[in-house]
Design a protein around this motif. Structure first.
Motif, PDB file in Angstrom:
ATOM      1  N   ARG C 670       0.793  -1.223   0.000  1.00 50.62           N
ATOM      2  CA  ARG C 670       0.000   0.000   0.000  1.00 50.62           C
ATOM      3  C   ARG C 670       0.819   1.263   0.000  1.00 50.62           C
ATOM      4  O   ARG C 670       0.278   2.349  -0.099  1.00 50.62           O
ATOM      5  N   ASP C 671       2.087   1.137   0.248  1.00 52.77           N
ATOM      6  CA  ASP C 671       2.928   2.331   0.338  1.00 52.77           C
ATOM      7  C   ASP C 671       4.368   1.884   0.143  1.00 52.77           C
ATOM      8  O   ASP C 671       4.619   0.727  -0.193  1.00 52.77           O
ATOM      9  N   TRP C 672       5.326   2.770   0.365  1.00 51.22           N
ATOM     10  CA  TRP C 672       6.724   2.401   0.131  1.00 51.22           C
ATOM     11  C   TRP C 672       7.258   1.488   1.218  1.00 51.22           C
ATOM     12  O   TRP C 672       8.279   0.829   1.011  1.00 51.22           O
ATOM     13  N   SER C 673       6.618   1.424   2.377  1.00 53.13           N
ATOM     14  CA  SER C 673       7.119   0.513   3.406  1.00 53.13           C
ATOM     15  C   SER C 673       6.701  -0.917   3.092  1.00 53.13           C
ATOM     16  O   SER C 673       7.288  -1.862   3.589  1.00 53.13           O
ATOM     17  N   THR C 674       5.685  -1.063   2.256  1.00 50.62           N
ATOM     18  CA  THR C 674       5.230  -2.405   1.897  1.00 50.62           C
ATOM     19  C   THR C 674       5.559  -2.721   0.440  1.00 50.62           C
ATOM     20  O   THR C 674       5.225  -3.793  -0.053  1.00 50.62           O
ATOM     21  N   TYR C 675       6.165  -1.783  -0.253  1.00 49.26           N
ATOM     22  CA  TYR C 675       6.655  -2.056  -1.605  1.00 49.26           C
ATOM     23  C   TYR C 675       7.998  -1.348  -1.752  1.00 49.26           C
ATOM     24  O   TYR C 675       8.106  -0.305  -2.389  1.00 49.26           O
ATOM     25  N   PRO C 676       9.035  -1.926  -1.140  1.00 47.24           N
ATOM     26  CA  PRO C 676      10.331  -1.240  -1.179  1.00 47.24           C
ATOM     27  C   PRO C 676      10.928  -1.222  -2.584  1.00 47.24           C
ATOM     28  O   PRO C 676      10.776  -2.189  -3.329  1.00 47.24           O
ATOM     29  N   ILE C 677      11.588  -0.132  -2.916  1.00 47.57           N
ATOM     30  CA  ILE C 677      12.278   0.003  -4.204  1.00 47.57           C
ATOM     31  C   ILE C 677      13.719   0.472  -3.943  1.00 47.57           C
ATOM     32  O   ILE C 677      14.076   0.778  -2.809  1.00 47.57           O
TER      33      ILE C 677
END
Ligand code: FES
Ligand code: FES
Lengths: 190, 440, 742
Positions: C670-677
């Motif tokens: 849902r956000d960058w903490s759950t979809y790291p890049i």
């Protein structure tokens, strides 16, 4: 409830009518009409909204205006204009350090705060300082080159010598022709 | 002369004591070995799991340094001790250590050359390890890539710099001995007890220490300290709301629990390491730790109560909360579709309900970041964004709203002590802000 | 020549369009539909769809020159490159030109800005149209002076006779033959004489972007603008069963709450009021039900279980008997991955009672117009879609959906421009992802060390659910009278979708390649930069390395031994040479190589990488990379370099770190903490781009050539560093198992 809050932005004082908890980002963009700080996540996770307050990089999407009275806010507009870009902005332009550019104003401000505190950062220090700012286009190496370029032209300024040209990759020259910074082109006749 | 005689006797006694002490303190060096015998991959893998449960890397790796190459400063109330290089490097690490030397260090706190180690290295716990586990840890450590990295000299004032004195400390506080199972408990509990007591050395942080830095066993797990963070009590003194259960502890130790959140500060690397071990080990640890508190400790429910807005500090804190925190922390919690890794209410957080504000201040100052590229709880750092006074206002507000207990004493002083470099707020928020209702 | 063009709302877009007044303009240039039908199939590039010169190049009565393209700036540097191409043929300074990008009222219909087609299609058309415009001006001057046009020069905005007489463009504009079409036959400027094309002209859009200029759609602040925020269902298929609007409607600044079925939005005059109201509305809404997602642990099993349509896309040598030799097979897989633009989607729409104008950063203004017209039951002429830049676009993200939402709300609030801004979470949850895929490769390696037989099948959902119809807009499916999503389609070869680049460019005596098209879409999917090519090139290039290893041959030599395409060989040789292929690397390090020609008909890329793998936790770091590319004639070397650098870094992030997290309950990323890049510390220490320029050759496009080869090279480098062959994207060696034995 809305109150009147005095803000100092890019050296100018503004009276803003806003609820005191309004994050600075909305006030900058909507009330002051500044385009630099961007909405990227609103969660403090990406850095697109980065501005500088009293010399430190802050996330404007999470900083209530009420907490900023009396503090000096600088946005990318405070460093220069598209026509007369500031030194750091010139470095970003010279290095083509933007693809979509959506992250870039935040990058410029994070870098600005870094160079203010540490005028001659190492590569590792730059990378660590910038780690909180996300770029999805993969412009990172251009951004790093721009920060290095700005750091050395500042040094040049202080020493009273013209800023040295920083090659972006290995063994490239400046200029507009083929094979300039970071890419080498062999022309193949076909 | 009477006095002379007495002095003479005292000197004699002291000399005898010193001699006895010297005997006690003296340990032979263990001859170096060329290379350890090759270990089977299964043993190495078992050692890897054990090393994760003991989270060895978290002390033995310097900031930005190579894993296990040491150099991390460990601050104690006696001075700074540097964790050693435990890679098998011949000159600066464990190269040349035999299994016997390694075992003696783990179980007695004596290094290969016969010198005393300081109990910042938890041999007081590792002494309980089985022979097989020590051997597996040895095999794992010796299979690491050797890194040449000299460990910096400890920064300890006299007399703490005299390693031999540790013999006396050991005499007073150290009991060597293997873990013994409790036949009245089930196997999982016993496994958890073994892990917690021996390998994971939970008490090292979660128990109080005496003036000489030894764990006070009589008050084990009633809360302690690590790196200027306070470690919550795991016994009846726990303020967790709701109380920890085996299930919630298992989730927490594996990375994240929707009610209690994730780990910060010195506990973060522990949880990060535990997240990589088989779930059964974590579940066993959780069973043991959950049993430290009396069962059915009811009455601890998360609190969220109105805040007195006449208090100017609380009102300023409310404004900051509404602009900075609410976007995530009022989003309903992850399970309810809110921002990931948020709890339904901050009333669940011991950082706010506990007796000491330091952890909250640390978290506000430095934020929380998952390991690179790992999914995990995230919080931005406010240390560069808010002034110490603003953090004080915010912390006071959080305490007033989310804890059933009264305000923290010395909050302002503690914030200023922990945030010496915070930006300076030149003026408080406008008065209009303080008239605002706190967000409900 | 024609009535002055009236551009409504031009004030909103920074005045750029105001300069267009007085420019001759004809709608005749515009074709309809998603893929506009070719009216002149023989012409180069997009001239096929819009052959008239004034569709591309317009000269105002004041002599000003405007260039029009149906393609959009997505962050790829299109504006700069297009201006360079036009300036070169017109012998004008790029700064002297004005540029209009994708606008359904003004520019030619060039479909989507996608698939690395902009240079191929649009720049090619503009190059010929500009040459045609130059010829028209010279012809007009010849008529005026009564001399042979052959001696007349046109440069710097002046047309000059051999005797020195001069006319300005303004002098000539009335004399230019109206409505002339490009023939594609007018000689182009000799590449050897180029002064603008082939130069690294600094990007024209960067000064505004680094200094707070009005550069983005997000920067448009229209008078009386309303801010809208959307409240989405918590998961696919959930229905809004109860809504308590009372508390929200009375909130500060709230203008209204809009509900149509499960489409729910709140509108406010001030943006932050809309944000607060959205949060309150989220709490006031009760949703029920929803479509369960597959169990992520059995994701690929479920993908295998869905029915699939098989198309054999390539077959060769089947008549001859299969050669004897060692048989090798492997299966490669890719998890769902997302675009994750840094700025969540945004759109602005205004309805004046009859006409709707929409500003969007989507990829196709004409297809979007069609979808929105259908959504609102308006005739297409009553809808105008204007592209304005947003955050970087790597395919079909939330932009079209946001435009649809703004359109719905604008019609509900005539006379007031409505601005829709998605939240980070909405963008993450609702954007269409790049689909999970499986590729099975089997080959026979002959005794001579050459590939004797090749059998490959790729199983994939669609890679195109972009609008063209209302049913492809998210909110259209939530309305009380919902539009239904049309059944997904496979994109045909030669470009392909899931099977893009499934056919190796290597010389294979015997091969069979199949595409198993899966219609099921448990997660919303669509186009993500390079579509299936990312996975197919990863699979093919990993497999080629596996075969080379079986054959005991150096992977680069093995590739060259199977490749007769000379341009392909050239990039491979260039990358290997610059990289220093064959030099040993230290412990824990590994090198990998990969190559592809994008779509087998566009740009060539060979990439060599060096990785470092931390034995303790298996963390992979890309330390060094060299990319050699041939994208035809290069218009802007820095522009190409930047596209390749960006492509390598983004593909590195996809390959090493990224997968969409979900469970049966719903999506978890849902956000960058759950979809790291990838972040700055992950970026390689050195990344060299070697450009093989081909002056005079067609433009091939650079935007997507690096994606697949980067993944292949990384997988191969991890194998070389650890001995572990990873076949699942993202590539995660993991801390235990293989790593412990390092
Ligand atoms: S918008 Fe502020 S950090 Fe992302
Ligand atoms: S340049 Fe597009 S996100 Fe950084």
């Amino acid at each position: 409830m809305t109150g009147s809050i005095a803000l100092s932005v890019n050296g100018r004082r503004h009276m803003v009518e806003a609820a005191p908890e309004t994050p600075l980002l909305y006030v900058l963009r909507d009330d002051l009409g500044l385009n630099g700080a961007k909405f990227g996540c609103g969660l403090g996770q990406c850095g697109a909204c980065t501005v500088v307050v009293d010399g430190r990089a802050v996330l404007s999407c999470l900083l209530p205006v009420a907490a900023l009275e009396g503090r000096a806010i600088t946005t990318v507009e405070g460093l220069g204009t598209p026509e007369r870009p500031g030194l750091l902005q010139q470095a970003f332009i010279a290095e083509n350090a933007a693809q979509c550019g959506y992250c870039i104003a935040g990058m410029v401000m994070r870098a600005h705060a870094l160079l203010d505190r540490n005028p001659d950062p190492t590569e590792a220090e730059i990378r660590a300082a910038m780690a909180g700012n996300l770029c999805r286009c993969g412009t990172h190496r251009r951004i790093l080159a721009a920060i290095r370029r700005a750091a050395s032209s500042r040094k040049g300024d202080r020493a009273g010598t013209p800023p040295p040209a920083t090659g972006a990759g290995q063994g490239q020259g400046q200029g507009q022709g083929h094979g300039a910074a970071g890419a080498t082109a062999g022309r193949v006749r076909s | 002369m009477r006095l002379g005689r007495i002095t003479g006797i005292l000197v004699a006694v002291a000399a005898a004591g010193a001699a006895a002490f010297a005997v006690l303190a003296w340990h032979p060096a263990i001859a170096p070995v060329a290379a350890p015998p090759p270990a089977s991959p299964d043993v190495i893998r078992a050692g890897e799991t054990l090393a994760a449960l003991g989270y060895c890397a978290s002390c033995h790796t310097a900031e930005g340094g190579r894993p296990y190459a040491g150099g991390r400063p460990i601050k104690t109330s006696f001075g700074t001790i540097y964790a050693t290089n435990i890679t098998p490097d011949a000159r600066t690490g464990l190269g040349g250590w035999s299994l016997d030397a390694f075992t003696r260090a783990m179980r007695q706190g004596i290094d290969r050359e016969g010198r005393h180690l300081y109990p910042a290295f938890p041999y007081t716990h590792y002494t309980g390890l089985t022979d097989g586990d020590v051997a597996a840890l040895y095999a794992f450590v010796m299979s690491r890539m050797p890194v040449e990295a000299r460990t910096p000299e400890n920064d300890l004032p006299f007399p703490f710099s005299v390693r031999a004195l540790m013999a006396g400390w050991n005499l007073l506080f150290f009991r060597e001995g293997r873990f013994t199972a409790d036949p009245n408990r089930d196997a999982i509990w016993n496994r958890g007890a073994y892990l917690a007591e021996a390998l994971s050395h939970c008490g090292a942080c979660h128990s109080p220490r005496n003036a000489l830095g030894a764990e006070v066993t009589a008050r084990a797990y009633s809360g302690g300290e690590a790196d200027d963070w306070w470690s919550p009590a795991l016994d009846a003194g726990s303020t967790a709301a709701p109380p920890w259960t085996e299930a919630s502890l298992t989730r927490y130790l594996a990375g994240w629990d929707p009610e209690h959140g994730g780990a910060g500060g010195p506990m973060a690397p522990v949880v990060a390491a535990h997240g990589r071990v088989p779930r059964a080990e974590i579940a066993a640890l959780a069973r043991y730790v959950a049993g430290l508190a009396p069962p059915g400790q009811a009455g601890r429910a998360p609190v969220d109560r109105p805040v007195r807005v006449e208090d100017a500090s609380l009102a300023r804190g409310a404004t900051i909360y509404a602009g900075a925190c609410a976007v995530c922390h009022d989003s309903g919690g992850w399970a309810a579709g809110g921002v990931p890794y948020t709890a339904p209410s901050l009333g669940h957080r011991t950082t706010i309900t506990g007796p000491d504000p330091r952890n909250l201040i640390h978290v506000l100052r430095e934020g929380i970041a998952p390991a690179s590229h790992a999914r995990g709880p995230y919080m931005p750092a406010y240390g560069e964004m808010l002034s110490a006074d603003q953090v004080t206002d915010l912390a006071a507000y959080l305490r007033a709203r989310f804890s059933p207990d009264g305000p923290w004493p010395d909050l302002r002083e503690t914030v200023h002590r922990l945030m010496p470099d915070a930006p300076v707020g030149r003026a408080g928020p406008s008065t209009t802000a303080s008239a605002k209702e706190p967000p409900r | 020549m024609t009535a002055p063009l009236h551009v409504s709302r031009r004030s909103l877009v920074g005045g750029g369009l105001a300069l267009m007044v007085g420019v001759p303009f004809r709608r005749a240039a515009l074709a309809q539909g998603i893929t506009p039908p070719a009216v002149k199939p023989g012409l180069p590039g997009s001239l096929k769809q819009a052959p008239r010169i004034d569709a591309w190049i317009q000269i105002g009565s004041d002599g000003s020159v405007t260039v029009l393209t149906g393609k959009a700036e997505l962050g790829q540097g299109l504006k700069t490159a297009i201006l360079q191409v036009a300036a070169e043929e017109l012998s004008l300074a790029p700064a002297a030109l004005r540029l209009v990008t994708a606008d359904s009222d003004l520019t030619p219909n060039e479909g989507y800005t996608a698939g690395s087609h902009s240079m191929q299609d649009s720049a090619t058309a503009i190059r010929h149209a500009a040459a045609g415009a130059r010829a028209l001006l010279i012809a007009a001057a010849g008529r005026r002076w009564g001399i042979d046009p052959a001696g007349i020069a046109c440069a710097g905005g002046l047309v000059t006779a051999p005797d020195g007489r001069r006319l300005t463009l303004a002098d000539l504009v009335e004399a230019v033959e109206p409505g002339a079409e490009a023939t594609g036959q007018v000689p182009l400027r000799d590449p050897a004489a180029h002064t603008v094309v082939g130069r690294s002209l600094p990007r024209v859009d960067i000064p505004g972007k680094v200094a707070g200029g009005a550069a983005y759609l997000q920067d448009i602040r229209a008078p009386r603008m309303v801010h809208a925020r959307i409240v989405r269902p918590p998961r696919y298929g959930a229905r809004l069963v109860a809504l308590d609007t009372a508390s929200v409607a009375g909130g500060p600044g709230v203008i209204g709450i809009h509900r149509d079925g499960d489409f729910l939005a709140v509108l406010a005059g001030r943006e932050y009021d809309a944000v607060r109201a959205m949060r309150a509305l989220e709490k006031a809404a009760r949703w029920e039900g929803g479509t369960p997602l597959p169990d992520p642990r059995t994701l690929f099993e479920s993908l295998e279980g869905y029915p699939a349509e098989r198309t054999v896309i390539h077959q060769t040598g089947q008549g001859a008997p299969a050669g004897a030799g060692r048989s090798v097979s492997a299966r490669y897989r890719r998890h769902y991955q997302m675009h994750g633009s840094i700025g969540p989607s945004c759109a602005l729409a205004e309805f004046d009672g009859t006409r709707l104008t929409v500003w969007s950063h989507a990829q196709g203004m004409f297809p979007l117009r069609k979808a929105i017209a259908e959504l609102l039951s308006l005739p297409e002429e009553k809808v105008r879609c204007i592209h304005a830049e947003g955050s970087g676009c790597y395919g079909h993200n939330g932009a079209d959906d946001a435009a649809g939402d703004a359109a719905l709300l604008a019609v509900a609030m005539p006379g007031r421009p409505v601005r829709v801004q998605y939240t980070r979470e909405q963008e993450h949850l609702w954007e269409p992802y790049g689909g999970a895929m499986i590729a099975d490769a089997r080959a026979v390696l002959g005794a001579d060390g050459r590939i004797a037989d090749w059998d490959y099948a790729v199983r994939s959902p669609t890679h195109l659910t972009r609008p063209g119809g209302a049913g492809q807009l998210l909110s259209a499916r939530l309305l009380a009278k919902p539009f239904t999503e049309p059944p997904p389609k496979a994109l045909p070869q030669p470009e392909g979708g899931g099977d893009r680049n499934a056919i190796p460019l290597y010389d294979l005596p015997r091969a069979r390649i199949a595409h198993d098209f899966v219609k099921a879409m448990p997660l919303r999917v669509s186009a993500l930069r390079s579509l299936g090519a990312f996975v197919n090139v990863f699979a093919i290039e990993s497999f080629i390395d596996e075969l080379a290893e079986t054959a005991g041959t150096d992977p680069v030599a093995f590739r060259l031994a199977h490749l007769s395409d000379s341009r392909g060989r050239a990039v491979i040789a260039a990358a290997a040479e610059r990289f220093g292929w064959g030099k040993p690397v230290g412990r824990g390090r590994g090198v990998g190589f990969a190559f592809a020609r994008y779509k087998n008909l566009a740009g060539f890329a060979a990439i060599a990488v060096e990785v470092a793998v931390a034995p303790e936790d298996g963390t992979v770091r890309l330390v060094r990379a060299v990319a050699a590319v041939d994208v035809g004639e290069i218009v802007n070397p820095h522009g190409v370099r930047d596209q390749i650098e960006g492509g390598v870094i983004q593909a590195m992030s996809w390959s090493l770190y990224e997968s969409v997290a979900f469970d049966p309950e719903g999506l978890r990323s849902r956000d960058w903490s759950t979809y790291p890049i990838a972040r700055f510390p992950d970026v390689p220490d050195s990344l060299d781009v070697v450009l093989l320029d081909r002056p005079g050759q067609p433009f091939l496009g650079a935007g997507e050539v690096a994606q697949g080869p980067t993944a292949g090279a990384l997988g191969n480098a991890i194998r070389s560093a650890t001995g572990v062959r990873l076949r699942d994207l993202p590539l995660r060696p993991g801390p235990t198992g293989g790593a412990a034995s390092l």
